[in-house]
Design an enzyme around this catalytic site. Structure first.
Site, mmCIF file in Angstrom:
data_model
loop_
_atom_site.group_PDB
_atom_site.id
_atom_site.type_symbol
_atom_site.label_atom_id
_atom_site.label_comp_id
_atom_site.label_asym_id
_atom_site.label_seq_id
_atom_site.Cartn_x
_atom_site.Cartn_y
_atom_site.Cartn_z
ATOM 1 N N GLY A 143 -21.776 -48.590 -49.669
ATOM 2 C CA GLY A 143 -21.836 -50.048 -49.830
ATOM 3 C C GLY A 143 -23.251 -50.570 -49.665
ATOM 4 N N GLY B 111 -20.264 -59.262 -46.000
ATOM 5 C CA GLY B 111 -21.462 -60.041 -46.309
ATOM 6 C C GLY B 111 -22.432 -59.413 -47.281
ATOM 7 N NE ARG C 11 -17.616 -46.996 -37.691
ATOM 8 C CZ ARG C 11 -16.944 -47.969 -38.318
ATOM 9 N NH1 ARG C 11 -16.101 -47.684 -39.287
ATOM 10 N NH2 ARG C 11 -17.139 -49.215 -37.994
ATOM 11 N NE ARG D 77 -12.540 -47.353 -47.688
ATOM 12 C CZ ARG D 77 -11.745 -48.289 -47.198
ATOM 13 N NH1 ARG D 77 -11.645 -48.451 -45.907
ATOM 14 N NH2 ARG D 77 -11.055 -49.067 -48.000
ATOM 15 C CG ASP E 217 -15.693 -41.788 -44.232
ATOM 16 O OD1 ASP E 217 -15.428 -41.617 -43.031
ATOM 17 O OD2 ASP E 217 -15.187 -42.695 -44.915
ATOM 18 C CG HIS F 10 -13.079 -48.183 -35.246
ATOM 19 N ND1 HIS F 10 -11.814 -48.564 -35.609
ATOM 20 C CD2 HIS F 10 -13.916 -48.649 -36.198
ATOM 21 C CE1 HIS F 10 -11.878 -49.263 -36.731
ATOM 22 N NE2 HIS F 10 -13.135 -49.328 -37.107
HETATM 23 O O1 F6P Z 1 -17.572 -45.565 -42.204
HETATM 24 C C1 F6P Z 1 -16.498 -45.347 -43.026
HETATM 25 C C2 F6P Z 1 -15.245 -45.589 -42.272
HETATM 26 O O2 F6P Z 1 -15.322 -44.830 -41.125
HETATM 27 C C3 F6P Z 1 -14.003 -45.267 -43.090
HETATM 28 O O3 F6P Z 1 -13.559 -43.966 -42.979
HETATM 29 C C4 F6P Z 1 -13.027 -46.276 -42.561
HETATM 30 O O4 F6P Z 1 -12.038 -46.551 -43.527
HETATM 31 C C5 F6P Z 1 -13.893 -47.446 -42.286
HETATM 32 O O5 F6P Z 1 -15.130 -46.942 -41.910
HETATM 33 C C6 F6P Z 1 -13.324 -48.374 -41.238
HETATM 34 O O6 F6P Z 1 -14.159 -49.471 -41.115
HETATM 35 P P1 F6P Z 1 -13.885 -50.747 -40.195
HETATM 36 O O7 F6P Z 1 -14.908 -50.683 -39.123
HETATM 37 O O8 F6P Z 1 -14.098 -51.901 -41.103
HETATM 38 O O9 F6P Z 1 -12.493 -50.659 -39.673
#
Ligand code: F6P
Length: 358
Positions: A115, A73, A285, A182, A138, A282
């Site tokens: 982004g 988006g 994250r 990435r 990253d 994930h």
């Molecule tokens: O935040 C970057 C990242 O962690 C990248 O390393 C990875 O390719 C991407 O996010 C994955 O994102 P998504 O949540 O769209 O799978």
């Protein structure tokens, strides 16, 4: 003053620490704060909520973002379904500018990766007063020595490698651990060094699978019947291409993934060793941010409010030790921060026997 705060792109540990610090500092300045939900999408569809000290109480240690986020988006290339069901990309940035004014906002804090910061820069050029805060596990944003979230992600990956180490040794297997990254191998290098990896494959160094197999084979000859290979999702073989999960969707970045499977299959074929691939994905994250990320997030959030107070728009807060300073957003996003090949980080890894597949 009435300021908006948004979190865009993939989420990241310590986003809430940043929001909390930015809100508390702004409230101390006597400002009203509006939380914009799901990144710039919240400015497209006017999805907001008031943010006061009560709303940010008790969130310092929580992963995720209370504001929600999206990595789809972009208002400059907004995916829109047209007649016939086809999805096309449209520029709806003027709607966002109009909504920003309609909401009575005087300034915006945009928390995001390349982004989101790229979108922020374009809105700044259209006249939106804003400041940026660099976020990504990253760690590949320029201008700052480190982004918040990276330290937590590295600790998560290192913890997983520690666990995989013992099972690899018990079963005399090769374990290939795929971590995020990435375009840059920061997570792979840091977690690999800290986790005692034998081989680390990163986007900055295209790998030769024969060299990786040689490393496994040499360990075997030295009586080490197991090996740990850490591979960044964006790593690729010399002359080869990136591993993609699915076809690219409109308005989103191409999903990467699968390189660990390819490496594992090739290692089995070349060495005859039983090999397993594990994708951490994930997991990296999420979870509570480390002490380092909570402190950095707090410094970044407070510094962003200070930038607004000084009217220093178009700038991004940055850790330039020992201080948090600021740099123009456009400079920070101009050059991706990748792992330097000549720096002592890689030298130390190589000196201690880690193979990079080159
Ligand atoms: O935040 C970057 C990242 O962690 C990248 O390393 C990875 O390719 C991407 O996010 C994955 O994102 P998504 O949540 O769209 O799978």
């Amino acid at each position: 003053m009435r300021i908006g705060i948004l979190t865009g792109g993939g989420d990241c540990p310590a986003l809430n620490a940043v929001i909390r610090a930015a809100v508390k500092t702004s409230v101390a300045y006597g400002w009203d704060v509006v939380g914009i939900e799901e990144g710039f999408d919240g400015l497209v569809h006017c999805k907001t909520r008031p943010l006061g000290t009560a709303n940010v109480s008790g969130i310092l240690h929580l992963g995720g973002t209370i504001l929600g986020t999206t990595n789809a988006g972009n208002p400059f290339t907004y995916p829109t379904v047209v007649e016939g069901g086809e999805t096309v990309e449209r520029d709806i940035s003027d709607t966002v500018m109009a909504n920003f004014r309609k909401m009575g906002l005087d300034a915006l804090i945009a928390i995001g990766g390349d982004g989101t910061l790229g979108i922020a820069q374009k809105f700044y050029e259209k006249g939106m007063p804003l400041v940026g805060i660099p976020k990504t596990i990253d760690n590949d944003i320029g201008g700052t020595v480190i982004t918040f979230g990276f330290d937590t992600a590295v600790n998560t990956a290192r913890d997983a490698i520690d666990k995989l180490h013992t099972t690899a040794e018990s079963h005399r297997r090769v374990l290939v651990v795929e971590v995020m990254g990435r375009h840059a191998g920061w997570i792979a290098v840091h977690s690999g060094i800290a986790g005692g990896a034998d081989c680390i494959l990163i986007p900055e160094i295209p790998f030769d699978i024969e060299k990786v197999a040689e490393c496994v084979f040499m360990r075997e000859q030295q009586g080490k019947h197991f090996s740990i290979i850490v591979v960044a999702e964006g790593a690729f073989p010399t002359g080869g291409t990136l591993s993609h999960r699915d076809p690219k969707q409109a308005g989103r970045e191409q999903r990467l993934g699968g390189v660990s499977d390819q490496v594992a299959k090739a290692i089995t074929t070349l060495t005859g060793k039983e090999t397993r691939a594990v994708v951490l994905g994930h997991l990296q994250r999420g979870g509570p941010p480390t002490t380092f990320d909570r402190v950095l997030g707090t410094r970044f959030g407070a510094a962003a409010a200070r930038l607004i107070r000084k009217g220093q728009y178009g700038r991004m807060v940055a850790l330039i030790p020992p201080d948090v300073e600021s740099v123009p957003i456009k400079d920070a996003i101009a050059i991706r921060k990748i792992v330097p090949l000549e720096n002592d980080l890689l030298l130390a890894a190589r000196d201690t026997g880690i193979c990079f597949g080159d």
